[in-house]
Design a protein around this motif. Sequence first.
Motif, PDB file in Angstrom:
ATOM      1  N   ARG A  99      -6.652   2.415  -7.530  1.00 54.17           N
ATOM      2  CA  ARG A  99      -6.158   3.503  -6.706  1.00 54.17           C
ATOM      3  C   ARG A  99      -4.692   3.263  -6.389  1.00 54.17           C
ATOM      4  N   ASP A 145      -1.274  -0.844  -6.495  1.00 57.62           N
ATOM      5  CA  ASP A 145      -2.707  -0.569  -6.382  1.00 57.62           C
ATOM      6  C   ASP A 145      -3.178  -0.758  -4.948  1.00 57.62           C
ATOM      7  N   GLN A 146      -4.474  -0.595  -4.741  1.00 59.06           N
ATOM      8  CA  GLN A 146      -5.040  -0.669  -3.398  1.00 59.06           C
ATOM      9  C   GLN A 146      -4.910  -2.047  -2.772  1.00 59.06           C
ATOM     10  N   HIS A 147      -4.558  -3.058  -3.581  1.00 58.02           N
ATOM     11  CA  HIS A 147      -4.358  -4.413  -3.061  1.00 58.02           C
ATOM     12  C   HIS A 147      -2.878  -4.739  -2.857  1.00 58.02           C
ATOM     13  N   SER A 198      -1.939   3.229  -4.118  1.00 65.27           N
ATOM     14  CA  SER A 198      -1.920   3.238  -2.652  1.00 65.27           C
ATOM     15  C   SER A 198      -0.509   3.248  -2.084  1.00 65.27           C
ATOM     16  N   ARG A 228      -8.724   5.788 -11.115  1.00 68.21           N
ATOM     17  CA  ARG A 228      -9.631   5.580  -9.986  1.00 68.21           C
ATOM     18  C   ARG A 228     -11.087   5.623 -10.443  1.00 68.21           C
TER      19      ARG A 228
END
Length: 156
Positions: A92, A130-132, A94, A86
């Motif tokens: 990140r 990941d965050q996506h 997620s 991060r």
Amino acid sequence: MRGLTEAMQAIGANVTSIVQKNAIEEATEEVAKNLQCPQGTQVLHIDRLRLVNDLPLRFDELYIIYRLCPGLENMDLNQSLRELLRRKFHLRVSGGIYKIKAILANEHQANSLLVQVGDPLLLAEGLDRDQHGYPFIDTTSIYRCDRYEFIAETNS
């Protein structure tokens, strides 16, 4: 989902790691399938023993898509990998999916985790996104089941 370091620090425990492997490799067919990337994609392969208050708790085998975190292999991996990813790479965790099952310790696992051959362990195989929403860490963790518990909460 909190990582091991964050969860243990919350209760005042000290987490350290012994890195046993840290190498850039080409993704095997299985790793590529899990990470949904072409076979041969560069991945960072990290094996590390995780200790809590100097006692072995789990062994991790991780494959991380290398283009997302170039240079990670040169960083201190004796810390929260989630926090390092991060902070340094803006990655990140997620979410993800994990399959957990009971296994019996083989000789290597027993020696690493300081248990007897044949003792029960927990095997967690998973994929972090990941965050996506893209998969980027393929994880296999082996836990001492006498020192760890999983708690799952569901919502409907």
